[in-house]
Design an enzyme around this catalytic site. Structure first.
Site, PDB file in Angstrom:
ATOM      1  N   HIS A  79       0.657  -1.173   0.079  1.00 30.23           N
ATOM      2  CA  HIS A  79       0.011   0.066   0.086  1.00 30.23           C
ATOM      3  C   HIS A  79       0.743   1.296  -0.014  1.00 30.23           C
ATOM      4  CE1 HIS A  79       0.415   0.654   4.424  1.00 30.23           C
ATOM      5  NE2 HIS A  79       0.108  -0.752   4.639  1.00 30.23           N
ATOM      6  N   ASP A  81       0.094   4.393   1.344  1.00 29.82           N
ATOM      7  CA  ASP A  81       0.101   5.163   2.442  1.00 29.82           C
ATOM      8  C   ASP A  81       0.706   4.890   3.610  1.00 29.82           C
ATOM      9  OD1 ASP A  81      -2.164   3.047   2.773  1.00 29.82           O
ATOM     10  OD2 ASP A  81      -3.029   4.419   4.187  1.00 29.82           O
ATOM     11  N   GLU A 176      -4.874   2.002   2.732  1.00 30.60           N
ATOM     12  CA  GLU A 176      -4.932   0.936   3.723  1.00 30.60           C
ATOM     13  C   GLU A 176      -5.055   1.147   5.086  1.00 30.60           C
ATOM     14  OE1 GLU A 176      -3.126  -2.554   5.960  1.00 30.60           O
ATOM     15  OE2 GLU A 176      -2.496  -0.448   5.858  1.00 30.60           O
ATOM     16  N   GLU A 177      -4.273   2.120   5.622  1.00 28.25           N
ATOM     17  CA  GLU A 177      -3.877   2.431   6.861  1.00 28.25           C
ATOM     18  C   GLU A 177      -5.429   2.943   7.599  1.00 28.25           C
ATOM     19  OE1 GLU A 177      -1.913   1.609   8.858  1.00 28.25           O
ATOM     20  OE2 GLU A 177      -0.006   1.543   7.759  1.00 28.25           O
ATOM     21  N   ASP A 199       3.547  -6.920   3.336  1.00 20.50           N
ATOM     22  CA  ASP A 199       3.078  -5.901   4.531  1.00 20.50           C
ATOM     23  C   ASP A 199       3.294  -6.516   6.096  1.00 20.50           C
ATOM     24  OD1 ASP A 199       2.056  -3.506   5.444  1.00 20.50           O
ATOM     25  OD2 ASP A 199      -0.086  -4.002   5.183  1.00 20.50           O
ATOM     26  N   HIS A 381       4.752   2.862  12.783  1.00 19.16           N
ATOM     27  CA  HIS A 381       3.770   3.748  12.981  1.00 19.16           C
ATOM     28  C   HIS A 381       4.321   4.692  14.223  1.00 19.16           C
ATOM     29  CE1 HIS A 381      -0.004   1.438  11.687  1.00 19.16           C
ATOM     30  NE2 HIS A 381       0.844   1.313  10.938  1.00 19.16           N
TER      31      HIS A 381
END
Length: 410
Positions: A79, A81, A176-177, A199, A381
């Site tokens: 993804h 993002d 996705e997030e 991922d 994150h």
């Protein structure tokens, strides 16, 4: 291969592609479309076919088969993002060559240290080339490491036509997030029998179980009156919200759960006497327990409505995705092939449930069974995020090996 995957990753990581759940557009932020167009150009440069990006930022491309065998078409996805939990603006990746196993000073001015005490798994990376943040942003290895690995693997296969493989499709998806990655993904156009999201986290991760997931927003309406004359008149929405939250089992929260435990997570709270809002995510691997969790929260809300008024408390709850194991178990051989690919490369597969979700969670229910493989990143994150370039290279090799095995077993 290692040099290429590092260079690709750093170039992607420096682009701000954080998604934004408050925007209803797709992609939710313009930076994702900028990266999508960059990838289109790079896919064309390395020699991929059928390269395209649609108006929503979904990138797709094809590596044609180079074998006469009837091999199922497989896909690899990542993804565009990055997470919304921490800033992804002005990311400045730092390279630590031949890591010595000690604390890493990420930012001298701010005294931000990637500590071996706080993160003891760093000991496993001694001698590796690590890519870290500068202590002020996230890194974006989730999921730009996956993008870099897929790109590098496709380039390698194109450069080595002696490696036989079936048709391979790749896709890079937005948002996705914030749970919207597959919402506008055209499974029919992608036209693959099976796929893998790249991922995951540390070396060897292989995942085909995810949470069942729902979101819940509780709005509480009160009445604000000057505190000097509030007796018998004020209805304090924030206190009602706090009391409601305390009815949930305290031990069933993320900070107290692991493995196959489910939870209620209060992701945000805001409140005044006049209006308050609680936002939750609800997670459980077991579908029956998942439904019970939602029912329990609904029952609490109904109880508070009976006390404070039907119109004063509003619950909005919706399912986000389901445990992909249900759709992958019937085609378990795709997990077995990834397992064998890792073993062939002397990587110990670590099969465990994803305590979260990937695009594969939704895609599997859309008719595209999609387990998840590792990227080589850690501490996603946040400012302590890092990735091992050595393990990123191994992820590239796993992608190549999976392609080889599908052809050999056809």
């Amino acid at each position: 291969m290692k040099k290429e995957v590092i260079e690709r990753f750093i170039s992607y990581a420096q682009m701000d592609t954080q998604s934004n759940e408050d925007n209803e557009t797709c992609p939710s932020t313009p930076g994702q479309m900028v990266l999508a167009h960059k990838l289109v150009e790079e896919l064309k440069e390395i020699g991929m076919n059928e390269v395209q990006v649609d108006e929503h930022g979904y990138v797709m491309a094809t590596l044609p088969a180079n074998t006469e065998k009837d091999v199922p078409t497989i896909g690899f996805l990542a993804h565009l993002d990055t997470a919304t939990d921490f800033t992804g603006t002005n990311v400045k990746p730092q390279i630590v060559e031949n890591y010595d196993g000690k604390d890493i000073l990420l930012n001298k001015e701010l005294n931000v240290v990637l500590s071996t005490t706080s993160f003891p798994e760093l000991a496993e990376y001694k001698g590796h080339t690590l890519i870290t943040t500068d202590g002020t942003t996230l890194l974006g290895a989730d999921n730009k490491a996956g993008i870099a690995e897929i790109m590098t693997a496709m380039h390698y296969l194109i450069q080595h036509p002696e490696i036989k493989h079936g048709k391979i499709r790749v896709a890079f998806t937005p948002d996705e997030e914030i749970g919207r990655g597959p919402h506008k993904f055209d499974v029919a156009a992608f036209n693959a029998s099976y796929a893998y999201t790249v991922d995951g986290g540390p070396l060897g991760e292989l995942e085909y179980e995810s949470f069942n997931a729902a979101s819940a927003k509780i709005s509480v309406y009160g009445v604000n009156v000057h505190p000097g004359t509030a007796k018998g008149k004020m209805i304090h929405s924030a206190k009602i919200a706090m009391a409601l939250h305390l009815r949930l089992p305290a031990e069933e929260a993320p900070e107290y759960t692991d493995g196959y435990d489910g939870f209620y997570h209060l992701s945000s709270i805001e409140g005044t006497p006049e209006f308050s809002k609680l936002q939750y995510i609800i997670r459980d691997f077991d579908r029956e327990k998942f439904e019970a969790r939602k029912a329990y929260l609904s029952a609490i809300v109904d109880e508070f409505k009976s006390i404070h008024g039907e119109e004063n408390i509003v619950l909005e709850m919706k399912d986000q995705y389901y445990n992909m194991r249900e759709k992958i178990e019937p085609v378990r051989h795709i997990v077995d092939i990834a397992h064998e690919a890792m073993e062939n490369l002397s990587i110990t597969p670590i099969i465990r449930p994803i305590r979260g979700g990937t695009d594969g969670s939704q895609l599997s229910y859309m008719g595209l069974p999609t387990p998840n493989i590792f990227t080589g990143g850690e501490n996603f994150h946040g400012k302590f995020e890092y990735a091992s370039a050595d393990n990123m290279e191994k992820s590239v090799k796993v992608i190549v090996e999976i392609a080889k095995l599908f052809e050999q077993k056809a």
